[in-house]
Design an enzyme around this catalytic site. Structure first.
Site, PDB file in Angstrom:
ATOM      1  N   LYS A  15       0.831  -1.211   0.000  1.00 50.86           N
ATOM      2  CA  LYS A  15       0.000   0.000   0.000  1.00 50.86           C
ATOM      3  C   LYS A  15       0.865   1.261   0.000  1.00 50.86           C
ATOM      4  O   LYS A  15       0.649   2.184  -0.790  1.00 50.86           O
ATOM      5  CB  LYS A  15      -0.925   0.016   1.237  1.00 50.86           C
ATOM      6  CG  LYS A  15      -1.780  -1.223   1.400  1.00 50.86           C
ATOM      7  CD  LYS A  15      -2.669  -1.155   2.640  1.00 50.86           C
ATOM      8  CE  LYS A  15      -1.922  -1.140   3.965  1.00 50.86           C
ATOM      9  NZ  LYS A  15      -1.202  -2.419   4.269  1.00 50.86           N
ATOM     10  N   ARG A  90      -9.585   0.770   9.007  1.00 49.43           N
ATOM     11  CA  ARG A  90      -9.132  -0.581   9.318  1.00 49.43           C
ATOM     12  C   ARG A  90     -10.142  -1.356  10.146  1.00 49.43           C
ATOM     13  O   ARG A  90      -9.895  -2.503  10.498  1.00 49.43           O
ATOM     14  CB  ARG A  90      -7.873  -0.468  10.160  1.00 49.43           C
ATOM     15  CG  ARG A  90      -6.610  -0.785   9.436  1.00 49.43           C
ATOM     16  CD  ARG A  90      -5.512  -0.414  10.410  1.00 49.43           C
ATOM     17  NE  ARG A  90      -4.364  -1.202  10.264  1.00 49.43           N
ATOM     18  CZ  ARG A  90      -3.287  -0.804   9.577  1.00 49.43           C
ATOM     19  NH1 ARG A  90      -3.298   0.327   8.930  1.00 49.43           N
ATOM     20  NH2 ARG A  90      -2.240  -1.562   9.540  1.00 49.43           N
ATOM     21  N   ARG A 129      11.779  -5.932   4.760  1.00 54.32           N
ATOM     22  CA  ARG A 129      11.595  -4.486   4.579  1.00 54.32           C
ATOM     23  C   ARG A 129      12.594  -3.677   5.416  1.00 54.32           C
ATOM     24  O   ARG A 129      12.887  -4.007   6.556  1.00 54.32           O
ATOM     25  CB  ARG A 129      10.177  -4.074   4.981  1.00 54.32           C
ATOM     26  CG  ARG A 129       9.997  -2.548   4.942  1.00 54.32           C
ATOM     27  CD  ARG A 129       8.575  -2.112   5.002  1.00 54.32           C
ATOM     28  NE  ARG A 129       7.865  -2.665   6.138  1.00 54.32           N
ATOM     29  CZ  ARG A 129       6.562  -2.566   6.293  1.00 54.32           C
ATOM     30  NH1 ARG A 129       5.838  -1.941   5.388  1.00 54.32           N
ATOM     31  NH2 ARG A 129       5.981  -3.096   7.339  1.00 54.32           N
ATOM     32  N   ARG A 162      11.437  -1.771  10.999  1.00 51.96           N
ATOM     33  CA  ARG A 162      10.358  -1.348  11.885  1.00 51.96           C
ATOM     34  C   ARG A 162      10.230  -2.325  13.044  1.00 51.96           C
ATOM     35  O   ARG A 162      10.346  -3.529  12.850  1.00 51.96           O
ATOM     36  CB  ARG A 162       9.036  -1.296  11.093  1.00 51.96           C
ATOM     37  CG  ARG A 162       8.695   0.105  10.616  1.00 51.96           C
ATOM     38  CD  ARG A 162       7.572   0.131   9.612  1.00 51.96           C
ATOM     39  NE  ARG A 162       6.339  -0.506  10.054  1.00 51.96           N
ATOM     40  CZ  ARG A 162       5.214  -0.501   9.347  1.00 51.96           C
ATOM     41  NH1 ARG A 162       5.167   0.124   8.179  1.00 51.96           N
ATOM     42  NH2 ARG A 162       4.142  -1.112   9.782  1.00 51.96           N
ATOM     43  N   ARG A 173      -0.155  -8.919  13.617  1.00 47.24           N
ATOM     44  CA  ARG A 173      -0.734  -7.989  12.632  1.00 47.24           C
ATOM     45  C   ARG A 173      -1.558  -8.731  11.592  1.00 47.24           C
ATOM     46  O   ARG A 173      -2.620  -8.249  11.182  1.00 47.24           O
ATOM     47  CB  ARG A 173       0.380  -7.191  11.957  1.00 47.24           C
ATOM     48  CG  ARG A 173       0.973  -6.132  12.873  1.00 47.24           C
ATOM     49  CD  ARG A 173       2.323  -5.676  12.411  1.00 47.24           C
ATOM     50  NE  ARG A 173       2.275  -4.985  11.130  1.00 47.24           N
ATOM     51  CZ  ARG A 173       3.321  -4.860  10.312  1.00 47.24           C
ATOM     52  NH1 ARG A 173       4.474  -5.412  10.638  1.00 47.24           N
ATOM     53  NH2 ARG A 173       3.189  -4.209   9.195  1.00 47.24           N
TER      54      ARG A 173
HETATM   55  P1  AP5 Z   1       4.902  -1.611   1.810  1.00 47.04           P
HETATM   56  O1  AP5 Z   1       4.567  -0.773   0.648  1.00 47.04           O
HETATM   57  O2  AP5 Z   1       5.690  -1.023   2.922  1.00 47.04           O
HETATM   58  O3  AP5 Z   1       3.573  -2.354   2.357  1.00 47.04           O
HETATM   59  P2  AP5 Z   1       2.326  -1.782   3.182  1.00 47.04           P
HETATM   60  O4  AP5 Z   1       1.112  -2.384   2.605  1.00 47.04           O
HETATM   61  O5  AP5 Z   1       2.405  -0.306   3.293  1.00 47.04           O
HETATM   62  O6  AP5 Z   1       2.606  -2.508   4.567  1.00 47.04           O
HETATM   63  P3  AP5 Z   1       2.575  -1.938   6.063  1.00 47.04           P
HETATM   64  O7  AP5 Z   1       3.326  -2.938   6.896  1.00 47.04           O
HETATM   65  O8  AP5 Z   1       3.013  -0.526   6.115  1.00 47.04           O
HETATM   66  O9  AP5 Z   1       1.092  -2.049   6.390  1.00 47.04           O
HETATM   67  P4  AP5 Z   1       0.432  -2.027   7.763  1.00 47.04           P
HETATM   68  O10 AP5 Z   1      -0.948  -1.812   7.388  1.00 47.04           O
HETATM   69  O11 AP5 Z   1       0.709  -3.205   8.600  1.00 47.04           O
HETATM   70  O12 AP5 Z   1       1.220  -0.861   8.561  1.00 47.04           O
HETATM   71  P5  AP5 Z   1       0.819   0.632   8.912  1.00 47.04           P
HETATM   72  O13 AP5 Z   1       2.047   1.429   8.907  1.00 47.04           O
HETATM   73  O14 AP5 Z   1      -0.322   1.068   8.116  1.00 47.04           O
HETATM   74  O15 AP5 Z   1       5.692  -2.898   1.240  1.00 47.04           O
HETATM   75  C1  AP5 Z   1       6.169  -3.909   2.115  1.00 47.04           C
HETATM   76  C2  AP5 Z   1       7.513  -4.443   1.566  1.00 47.04           C
HETATM   77  O16 AP5 Z   1       7.283  -5.097   0.326  1.00 47.04           O
HETATM   78  C3  AP5 Z   1       8.565  -3.366   1.299  1.00 47.04           C
HETATM   79  O17 AP5 Z   1       9.817  -3.869   1.644  1.00 47.04           O
HETATM   80  C4  AP5 Z   1       8.464  -3.127  -0.194  1.00 47.04           C
HETATM   81  O18 AP5 Z   1       9.687  -2.710  -0.761  1.00 47.04           O
HETATM   82  C5  AP5 Z   1       8.057  -4.498  -0.715  1.00 47.04           C
HETATM   83  N1  AP5 Z   1       7.206  -4.446  -1.912  1.00 47.04           N
HETATM   84  C6  AP5 Z   1       6.180  -3.588  -2.166  1.00 47.04           C
HETATM   85  N2  AP5 Z   1       5.610  -3.859  -3.351  1.00 47.04           N
HETATM   86  C7  AP5 Z   1       6.292  -4.943  -3.862  1.00 47.04           C
HETATM   87  C8  AP5 Z   1       6.159  -5.701  -5.063  1.00 47.04           C
HETATM   88  N3  AP5 Z   1       5.220  -5.415  -5.992  1.00 47.04           N
HETATM   89  N4  AP5 Z   1       6.999  -6.744  -5.247  1.00 47.04           N
HETATM   90  C9  AP5 Z   1       7.958  -7.058  -4.318  1.00 47.04           C
HETATM   91  N5  AP5 Z   1       8.123  -6.358  -3.156  1.00 47.04           N
HETATM   92  C10 AP5 Z   1       7.292  -5.323  -2.928  1.00 47.04           C
HETATM   93  O19 AP5 Z   1       0.313   0.463  10.420  1.00 47.04           O
HETATM   94  C11 AP5 Z   1       1.200   0.160  11.450  1.00 47.04           C
HETATM   95  C12 AP5 Z   1       0.499   0.138  12.780  1.00 47.04           C
HETATM   96  O20 AP5 Z   1      -0.063   1.430  13.054  1.00 47.04           O
HETATM   97  C13 AP5 Z   1      -0.695  -0.814  12.892  1.00 47.04           C
HETATM   98  O21 AP5 Z   1      -0.303  -2.121  13.215  1.00 47.04           O
HETATM   99  C14 AP5 Z   1      -1.503  -0.143  14.012  1.00 47.04           C
HETATM  100  O22 AP5 Z   1      -0.929  -0.396  15.268  1.00 47.04           O
HETATM  101  C15 AP5 Z   1      -1.332   1.329  13.692  1.00 47.04           C
HETATM  102  N6  AP5 Z   1      -2.375   1.824  12.789  1.00 47.04           N
HETATM  103  C16 AP5 Z   1      -2.187   2.351  11.551  1.00 47.04           C
HETATM  104  N7  AP5 Z   1      -3.357   2.693  10.988  1.00 47.04           N
HETATM  105  C17 AP5 Z   1      -4.312   2.382  11.904  1.00 47.04           C
HETATM  106  C18 AP5 Z   1      -5.719   2.473  11.906  1.00 47.04           C
HETATM  107  N8  AP5 Z   1      -6.403   2.967  10.840  1.00 47.04           N
HETATM  108  N9  AP5 Z   1      -6.390   2.049  13.003  1.00 47.04           N
HETATM  109  C19 AP5 Z   1      -5.737   1.556  14.072  1.00 47.04           C
HETATM  110  N10 AP5 Z   1      -4.400   1.429  14.130  1.00 47.04           N
HETATM  111  C20 AP5 Z   1      -3.686   1.837  13.053  1.00 47.04           C
HETATM  112 MG    MG Z   2       2.685   1.055   4.889  1.00 45.59          MG
END
Ligand code: AP5
Ligand code: MG
Ligand code: ZN
Length: 220
Positions: A15, A90, A129, A162, A173
């Site tokens: 994402k 979410r 990552r 991270r 997660r």
């Molecule tokens: P990346 O693009 O970083 O993936 P992502 O979908 O953004 O994954 P996240 O881990 O950031 O999602 P998340 O939802 O768990 O975390 P968030 O920060 O939102 O890609 C991942 C890896 O794959 C990278 O190394 C990249 O290079 C590689 N890659 C990408 N595309 C590729 C491809 N096509 N081919 C090969 N490799 C590829 O949330 C973190 C925490 O914050 C949550 O756990 C929660 O505690 C809190 N939080 C955030 N939002 C909320 C909410 N709305 N409500 C409650 N808590 C929340």
């Molecule tokens: Mg992300």
């Protein structure tokens, strides 16, 4: 142009990688609740410190905290033209709150993109990552390595893992996604604004599928 899109998908689905590029291309802000919460934690604000306890374990931050944060962000001038929402909503409660916020602004969602990625691939992506301390740019040790190991291509900042990309937090997660977030697929499918795309394959191919889904194909 105005465009309001949600990028929905499990942790590691890509994402953030896609939103970073496409929001710039579309001229709308990339609003990522995870990035906003991590930034608040880094600054040591009360909200950030509270959120960090949940995030480090892989649990969700309480709905009221996140909804308040997004409400303020959507009220900022640059969000008038729209936004790519990454990692929000979410939960069903967050989705309902977003509907209310947009209705108050006299707008609505254009599309929800669901990134379909298999569990083994999610695990591979999350464990490999690396993120820049300075600018937040995302890398992968195998599939998207920086030119110099451990150093950001964009700002020369130091790359780090991270806290929630450790094995125990990753398992939590993925479970939290299944139980609390995946019901949103049905929520948006019923509104006929959900498009599922294949989140595997080259980053550029995934981007092309998203452009087609939101009707923003780049003229060639
Ligand atoms: P990346 O693009 O970083 O993936 P992502 O979908 O953004 O994954 P996240 O881990 O950031 O999602 P998340 O939802 O768990 O975390 P968030 O920060 O939102 O890609 C991942 C890896 O794959 C990278 O190394 C990249 O290079 C590689 N890659 C990408 N595309 C590729 C491809 N096509 N081919 C090969 N490799 C590829 O949330 C973190 C925490 O914050 C949550 O756990 C929660 O505690 C809190 N939080 C955030 N939002 C909320 C909410 N709305 N409500 C409650 N808590 C929340
Ligand atoms: Mg992300
Ligand atoms: Zn950087």
């Amino acid at each position: 142009m105005s465009l309001r899109v949600i990028f929905l998908g499990p942790p590691g689905a890509g994402k953030g990688t896609q939103a970073d590029e496409l929001a710039r291309e579309w001229g709308v802000p990339h609003i990522a609740t995870g990035d906003m919460l991590r930034e608040a934690a880094r600054r040591g604000t009360p909200l950030g410190l509270e959120a960090k306890r949940f995030m480090d374990e892989g649990a969700l931050v309480p709905d009221d905290v996140v909804i308040g944060l997004v409400g303020e962000r959507l009220a900022e001038p640059d969000a008038v033209s729209g936004a790519v929402l990454d990692g929000f909503p979410r939960t069903v409660a967050q989705a309902e709150a977003l509907d209310r916020l947009l209705r108050e602004q006299g707008t609505a969602l254009d599309r929800v993109i669901f990134f379909n990625v298999s569990r083994p691939e999610l695990l591979r992506r999350l464990t490999g990552r690396r993120v820049c301390r300075g600018c937040g740019a995302t890398y992968h040790v195998v599939s998207a390595p920086p030119r110099v190991p451990g150093v950001c291509d964009r700002c020369q900042g130091q790359l780090e893992q991270r806290v929630d990309d450790r094995e125990e937090a990753v398992a939590t997660r993925l479970d939290v996604y299944e139980t609390q977030t995946s019901p949103l697929l049905e929520y948006y499918r019923r509104r006929s604004i959900l498009t599922e795309i294949k989140g595997e394959g080259a980053v550029e191919d995934v981007a092309a599928a998203i452009r087609t889904a939101v009707g923003q194909a780049v003229p060639s």
